[in-house]
Design a protein around this motif. Structure first.
Motif, mmCIF file in Angstrom:
data_model
loop_
_atom_site.group_PDB
_atom_site.id
_atom_site.type_symbol
_atom_site.label_atom_id
_atom_site.label_comp_id
_atom_site.label_asym_id
_atom_site.label_seq_id
_atom_site.Cartn_x
_atom_site.Cartn_y
_atom_site.Cartn_z
ATOM 1 N N THR A 198 -2.397 -3.456 -3.531
ATOM 2 C CA THR A 198 -0.998 -2.585 -4.603
ATOM 3 C C THR A 198 -0.904 -0.947 -4.031
ATOM 4 O O THR A 198 0.250 -0.760 -3.502
ATOM 5 C CB THR A 198 -1.931 -2.520 -5.770
ATOM 6 O OG1 THR A 198 -2.294 -3.409 -6.630
ATOM 7 C CG2 THR A 198 -1.207 -0.931 -7.027
ATOM 8 N N ARG A 199 -2.058 -0.258 -3.249
ATOM 9 C CA ARG A 199 -1.597 0.770 -2.650
ATOM 10 C C ARG A 199 -1.329 0.371 -0.596
ATOM 11 O O ARG A 199 -0.261 1.804 -0.736
ATOM 12 C CB ARG A 199 -2.990 1.759 -2.527
ATOM 13 C CG ARG A 199 -3.500 2.458 -3.485
ATOM 14 C CD ARG A 199 -4.485 3.072 -3.867
ATOM 15 N NE ARG A 199 -4.414 3.843 -2.408
ATOM 16 C CZ ARG A 199 -6.219 4.801 -2.190
ATOM 17 N NH1 ARG A 199 -7.107 3.936 -2.691
ATOM 18 N NH2 ARG A 199 -5.940 4.993 -1.732
ATOM 19 N N ALA A 200 -1.406 -1.015 -0.723
ATOM 20 C CA ALA A 200 -0.443 -1.118 0.696
ATOM 21 C C ALA A 200 0.385 -0.079 1.289
ATOM 22 O O ALA A 200 0.997 0.165 2.134
ATOM 23 C CB ALA A 200 -1.261 -2.354 1.165
ATOM 24 N N LYS A 201 1.391 -0.319 -0.081
ATOM 25 C CA LYS A 201 2.987 -0.563 0.444
ATOM 26 C C LYS A 201 3.019 1.171 0.670
ATOM 27 O O LYS A 201 4.511 1.715 1.537
ATOM 28 C CB LYS A 201 3.842 -0.600 -0.768
ATOM 29 C CG LYS A 201 3.856 -2.115 -0.960
ATOM 30 C CD LYS A 201 4.518 -2.221 -2.529
ATOM 31 C CE LYS A 201 4.354 -3.744 -2.319
ATOM 32 N NZ LYS A 201 4.461 -4.066 -4.221
ATOM 33 N N SER A 202 1.971 2.258 0.547
ATOM 34 C CA SER A 202 2.414 3.638 0.677
ATOM 35 C C SER A 202 1.627 4.434 1.602
ATOM 36 O O SER A 202 1.722 5.181 2.595
ATOM 37 C CB SER A 202 2.472 3.663 -0.648
ATOM 38 O OG SER A 202 0.644 3.992 -1.024
ATOM 39 N N MET A 203 0.647 2.907 1.940
ATOM 40 C CA MET A 203 0.034 3.279 3.627
ATOM 41 C C MET A 203 0.798 3.401 4.964
ATOM 42 O O MET A 203 1.359 2.705 5.128
ATOM 43 C CB MET A 203 -1.043 2.472 3.375
ATOM 44 C CG MET A 203 -1.970 2.377 2.758
ATOM 45 S SD MET A 203 -3.223 1.659 2.637
ATOM 46 C CE MET A 203 -4.499 1.030 1.168
ATOM 47 N N ASP A 255 -10.843 4.004 6.254
ATOM 48 C CA ASP A 255 -11.622 5.292 5.643
ATOM 49 C C ASP A 255 -10.406 5.837 5.667
ATOM 50 O O ASP A 255 -11.486 6.705 4.133
ATOM 51 C CB ASP A 255 -12.503 5.037 6.789
ATOM 52 C CG ASP A 255 -13.702 4.414 7.267
ATOM 53 O OD1 ASP A 255 -13.535 2.420 6.558
ATOM 54 O OD2 ASP A 255 -14.339 3.876 7.900
ATOM 55 N N ALA A 256 -9.854 6.109 6.003
ATOM 56 C CA ALA A 256 -9.606 8.238 6.088
ATOM 57 C C ALA A 256 -8.390 7.481 4.171
ATOM 58 O O ALA A 256 -7.933 8.473 3.522
ATOM 59 C CB ALA A 256 -8.471 8.265 7.098
ATOM 60 N N VAL A 257 -8.153 6.705 3.712
ATOM 61 C CA VAL A 257 -7.315 6.162 2.844
ATOM 62 C C VAL A 257 -7.827 5.823 2.111
ATOM 63 O O VAL A 257 -7.262 5.180 1.173
ATOM 64 C CB VAL A 257 -5.446 5.358 3.587
ATOM 65 C CG1 VAL A 257 -4.784 6.236 3.950
ATOM 66 C CG2 VAL A 257 -6.179 4.218 3.247
ATOM 67 N N GLY A 258 -9.553 6.158 2.539
ATOM 68 C CA GLY A 258 -10.485 5.695 0.611
ATOM 69 C C GLY A 258 -10.984 5.166 0.557
ATOM 70 O O GLY A 258 -11.696 4.658 -0.328
#
Length: 120
Positions: A76-81, A35-38
Motif C-alpha cells: 500500500t505504501r510502496a507507491k509513495s516510496m 529500514d529507513a522507510v519504517g
C-alpha cells in the motif's frame, strides 16, 4: 480517473517482488532503504538477483515480510516510496513462491545468495 485501493493480500502472502529498482541496487542498500522507510525488522528474506551479464542488478528484488499484514502495508505504501530507479515508479507484485524457507531454497538451487534475517 480515480484509482481504487488494491484489495488486501491473501492471508498467506508474505513474499513480494519489487520492480523498477535501480540496476545499481544491492541487498545492503535496499535493506537500508526499507529500514529507513519504517520496515526495519519486518522482513526476513531479501534477494536482489543479478542481470544475465552478472555485472548489474536485474532491477527487481524479492522480499519476504514476517506477516501478510506487513506485506500488505508495504504494498500500500510502496507507491509513495523513493526507492525505485530514477524516474520510475516502484511496482509491487505477489511472488509465485511464498515464504522465507521456500525462497531461500529456490535461490540456493539457482546458485544465488540471499540475505536472511538471523533465526531466533
Amino acid at each position: 480517473l480515480v484509482s481504487r485501493p488494491a484489495a488486501p493480500l491473501d492471508q498467506d502472502v508474505t513474499t513480494l517482488i519489487l520492480h523498477n529498482l535501480d540496476h545499481r541496487s544491492s541487498s545492503p542498500n535496499l535493506r537500508a532503504a526499507l529500514d529507513a522507510v519504517g520496515f526495519a525488522n519486518t522482513y526476513d528474506f531479501l534477494y536482489v538477483p543479478m542481470s544475465k551479464n552478472g555485472k548489474t542488478a536485474a532491477g527487481v528484488a524479492f522480499v519476504n515480510f514476517v506477516t501478510s499484514q506487513v506485506a500488505d502495508e508495504f504494498r500500500t505504501r510502496a507507491k509513495s516510496m523513493a526507492i525505485s530507479r530514477r524516474g520510475g515508479r516502484l511496482r509491487v507484485t505477489t511472488a509465485k513462491i511464498q515464504g522465507r524457507e521456500e525462497n531461500d531454497a529456490k535461490v540456493r538451487e539457482s546458485g544465488g545468495y540471499a540475505w536472511l534475517a538471523p533465526c531466533d
